[in-house]
Scaffold this active site. Structure first.
Site, PDB file in Angstrom:
ATOM      1  N   THR A 238      -6.832  -8.753   5.107  1.00 24.40           N
ATOM      2  CA  THR A 238      -5.482  -9.313   5.043  1.00 24.40           C
ATOM      3  C   THR A 238      -4.480  -8.217   4.730  1.00 24.40           C
ATOM      4  OG1 THR A 238      -5.478  -9.717   2.646  1.00 24.40           O
ATOM      5  CG2 THR A 238      -6.396 -11.459   4.056  1.00 24.40           C
ATOM      6  N   ASP A 239      -3.243  -8.445   5.142  1.00 28.48           N
ATOM      7  CA  ASP A 239      -2.179  -7.626   4.591  1.00 28.48           C
ATOM      8  C   ASP A 239      -2.098  -7.940   3.100  1.00 28.48           C
ATOM      9  OD1 ASP A 239      -0.031  -5.918   4.278  1.00 28.48           O
ATOM     10  OD2 ASP A 239       1.116  -6.737   5.947  1.00 28.48           O
ATOM     11  N   TRP A 240      -1.480  -7.066   2.338  1.00 31.20           N
ATOM     12  CA  TRP A 240      -1.496  -7.181   0.877  1.00 31.20           C
ATOM     13  C   TRP A 240      -0.723  -8.421   0.428  1.00 31.20           C
ATOM     14  CZ3 TRP A 240      -4.396  -3.879   2.715  1.00 31.20           C
ATOM     15  CH2 TRP A 240      -5.104  -2.941   1.980  1.00 31.20           C
TER      16      TRP A 240
END
Length: 843
Positions: A238-240
């Site tokens: 995932t993106d952060w």
């Protein structure tokens, strides 16, 4: 089964459910979770990942942020993707990738988070500087090149942001409403190219929802398309802060959540496995992919390495020079016998017919604060701490110019990088006076970081008002005015006809100052070409009226008609077309010949020649476009880029170029068939120097597969896509007809209760929301350096738009799930429930 596969399988079989679940989220901000045996032996090593994509933003241990606001170790700041894409040079991108990998090796970084290849749907997207193009073919080719370069040294990449993340406003919650054909042909196509050609180690999901689902929990996106159709074998991260429902994400194909979630989501996964909600084999697959990445990553950085910082700086200079785009270059005006009369410079007839390049015998007025304080990179998570930083003023003086400097404006965020009032007028007046006293005036202007950044979108195409006034005043004082632009995206140029030359440097990295002087003096011949269209005005853009709005969804009503695909189809005039760029020499195209067959292994072969007809060496980027047959069943753009080649030629040199076309080159995505199809008919093949300049044209006849007949009913209900497919012109019923389902609501139901995906803005009318609006900025201000205008602009914009679940993640474990539940209960008008939740034990 390979040795690594056997080892991973063996490790997974020895781990408990809880240990496997722990691997599925990070350890802190930049590291993966290790597994240590009872005897202290390392079973699964810990590795480090870090932000890219045009430099290594490796933060010291104990420091972590995804906003670019905290310190990072020195690293080479290469030109941004918007810049290097304009080189159209695959080998250059691969070379940059190799250099990035070397810096990762030194810093013990196993995975670099990049490249980014989201489509530039609108020139106003605040993060466009980090993306390659409005065209998926260019995006895929450039991403493939830099990915191959990085991974050739054993360093992993993370291709991002998957998918349809084309705006920054409300990026954490907005729903991108995209029809299937546009999704496949425009927004997924570049990802498909890099996945198949470069085999990236990881793919990063975006924050947004796509057609109602968060991309991090879309099985169709992460498993059905990415893995089953494209054959992706790496890890999905995932993106952060992009993880919404961890259990749903795991079953969809999300392997790793970043950053650490305080073990809360690990617990959810373990409980779901033990309850039978998900099969343990699903967890085994995700844990196995994390282990594979960790083993490979640890091995890659096991040996100490030292990169050559000076060599990388020179590469950054080479890249900036090769990527710059010369947009205008008219002949200089020289003083005649009467100082009031002006004539054409006779030297301009020698082959270099414009004011550029300039010789050191000319006196030069250097105007604009960006000449000494360059804008060389974007703001946000990609912000690099450069190993050194050139500026154009120093470089001009170093090569021997007699130069005089005037600031022209102040780089001050309080007035949007310009000075108003009397002091502003004084700076402009001083600059104009100095300009008039010199042979040539060079104005350095563009977009300051507070105008474009990750985290927010631009409000217009305009540069700061003071920059425009300065250019006009200088041009009025000196007819030989050159403008050097530092910007990450297209801008309006109402002053264009008043200046002799415009050199677009984009965001050229730490060596942009030297590269600019190399170009101005002719040491390097400009060869960059635009990979995005510069529109005349924002109202001309195909998504105008449906971009970066205030609703909870963004409807991509223009469908496949993005960028030049729209402008060329409807005949809309533009400021500069896709593929455009000038040179100090001229090129001639000849001898177009088409051979081969789509049924053969080499496909259709297109050959032609390019000759340098000038008297200086230069590089030309030849572009191949295909125009499909006129159709009543399949709407299509007037032309689409399907091949390109950059070639360097000496004066008088002629070279043959060969490009290959396959079945996909002629295909459209048939939504009735759920597959690619080829319509029969006559296809035009054109070769030229831009989308608007065809040099050679021929055509071929293809039989096709006849599957377009399946679209007859859709075509009958969507006539606007065959005539004027501007987003604002498309009626609801016609967009719904290609979307193939009812359109989602555009606004939040006021009666709906708040939840973890509600933002502070959503609840701003409540007492709870007002409290959050008061306290959150104060907390963020403590995180920010008082002089950090870049980070502040981004943080202020994002603070009220982020969902509460991300606010919890950003709190560094200060806000726990029970506290989050209490806030939501209070906002929903349940104070007693809020108290109970607040004092309950976090789970």
């Amino acid at each position: 089964m390979t040795d690594i596969e056997k080892k991973v399988k063996d490790i997974v079989s020895q781990l408990t459910v809880e240990q496997k679940a722990s691997l599925c989220s990070g350890a802190g901000f930049w590291h993966t979770e290790p597994i240590i045996g009872a005897d202290g032996a390392v079973i699964v090593p810990q590795i480090m990942v870090t932000d890219g994509p045009h430099g290594v933003r490796r933060q010291p241990d104990g420091v972590g942020d995804h906003l670019g606001i905290s310190q990072s170790v020195p690293a080479t700041c290469f030109p941004t993707a918007a810049t290097t894409a304009s080189s159209w040079n695959r080998e250059l991108l691969r070379e940059i990738g190799l250099a990035l990998a070397e810096e990762c090796l030194q810093e013990k970084v196993s995975v670099l988070l990049g490249p980014g290849l989201n489509i530039k749907r609108s020139p106003l997207c605040g993060r466009n500087f980090e993306y390659f193009s409005e065209d998926p073919f260019v995006s895929g080719e450039m991403a493939t090149a830099i990915t191959c370069g990085i991974q050739s040294k054993g360093i992993g990449t993370s291709v991002k942001h998957f998918a349809a993340n084309s705006q920054e406003k409300k990026r954490l919650t907005t729903d991108a409403v995209v029809d299937e054909r546009a999704l496949r042909e425009i927004y997924l196509s570049g990802f498909e190219t890099v996945v198949k050609k470069a085999k990236p180690a990881t793919v990063m999901t975006s924050y947004n929802r796509l057609n109602g689902e968060y991309t991090s929990e879309s099985k169709r996106l992460l498993t059905d398309i990415l893995r089953d159709e494209w054959g992706f074998e790496g890890l999905v991260v995932t993106d952060w802060g992009a993880c919404n429902d961890r259990v749903l994400g795991l079953t969809a194909g999300q392997d790793l959540e970043m950053p650490a979630s305080g073990r809360y989501n690990d617990t959810k996964i373990a409980r779901a496995v033990r309850s039978g909600e998900i099969d343990e084999s699903v967890l085994d697959e995700a844990a196995g992919r994390v282990i594979t990445m960790a083993l490979n990553g640890a091995e890659s950085v096991a040996t100490d390495y030292k990169y050559d910082a000076n060599a990388h700086h020179l590469l950054a200079r080479k890249a900036a020079a090769e990527s710059a785009v010369l947009l205008k270059n008219e002949r200089a005006v020289i003083a005649g016998p009467d100082p009031q009369s002006k004539g054409m410079d006779p030297e301009s007839e020698s082959g270099m017919t414009g004011i550029l390049p300039i010789g050191t015998d000319k006196t030069v007025a250097v105007i604009g604060a960006m000449a000494k304080t360059p804008r060389y990179q974007g703001a946000g998570s990609s912000r690099i701490n450069p190993t050194k930083l050139d500026n154009a003023w120093d470089e001009l003086v170093a090569v021997g110019f007699s130069a005089t400097y005037a600031a022209g404006y102040e780089l001050d965020r309080s007035n949007k990088s310009g000075t108003s009032g009397a002091s502003g007028d004084e700076l402009i007046s001083e600059a104009a006076q100095i300009a008039g006293a010199n042979d040539v005036a060079i104005v350095f202007a563009g977009l300051p970081p507070e105008y474009e950044s990750e985290g927010f979108d631009r409000s217009s195409l305009d540069m700061p008002e003071h920059h425009g006034r300065l250019i006009e005043a200088v041009a009025a004082s000196n007819p030989n005015t050159i403008v050097v632009l530092h910007t990450g995206a297209p801008v309006a140029m109402p002053w264009l006809d008043k200046v002799k030359s415009v050199l677009l440097m984009y965001l050229g990295g730490q060596a942009a100052g030297g590269a600019t002087v190399d170009l101005l003096t002719g040491k390097v011949n400009p060869s960059g070409k635009l990979t995005e269209t510069f529109p005349l005005k924002i109202e001309d853009t195909p998504c105008f009226g449906n971009f970066s709005g205030d609703g909870i969804s963004e409807e991509y009503r223009e469908s496949i008609f993005v960028g030049y695909r729209y402008y060329d189809t409807v005949g809309k005039d533009v400021l500069f077309p896709f593929g455009f760029g000038l040179s100090y020499t001229d090129f001639e195209y000849d001898d177009l010949f088409v051979s081969g067959d789509l049924n053969e292994s080499n496909g259709i072969i297109v050959t032609f020649t390019v000759t340098n007809t000038g008297n200086v060496a230069g590089a030309e980027i030849a572009q191949l476009y295909i125009s499909g047959p006129s159709s009543e069943m399949v709407y299509r753009p007037k032309k689409e880029l399907k091949g390109f080649e950059k070639t360097v030629l000496s004066p008088g040199e002629k070279r043959a170029i060969t490009l290959h076309l396959n079945t996909r080159s002629f295909s459209y995505y048939n939504v009735a068939l759920n597959d690619w199809a080829v319509e029969g008919g006559r296809y035009q093949i054109s070769v030229g120097s831009s989308s608007a300049c065809e040099r050679l044209v021929t055509s071929i006849e293809l039989d096709g597969d006849g599957k377009e007949a399946l679209l007859a009913d859709m075509a009958a209900h969507t006539p606007i896509y065959f005539t004027d497919p501007c987003s604002s012109s498309v009626p609801d019923e016609q967009f719904e007809a290609i979307y193939l389902r009812p359109l989602p609501p555009h606004t939040i139901d006021p009666a709906a209760p708040f939840n973890v995906n509600s933002s502070i803005d959503d609840m701003s009318h409540t007492f709870t929301g007002k409290l959050l609006r008061f306290f959150v900025p104060k907390i963020m201000n403590k995180m920010l350096d008082k002089d950090d205008t870049d980070g502040r602009a981004m943080a202020e914009s994002m603070a009220f738009e982020m969902p509460l679940r991300v606010l919890m993640m950003q709190s560094d474990d200060f806000l726990k799930p029970n506290g989050l539940d209490a806030i939501i209960a209070l906002a929903n008008g349940h104070p007693l429930k809020a108290i109970r939740r607040f004092f309950s034990k976090p789970v």
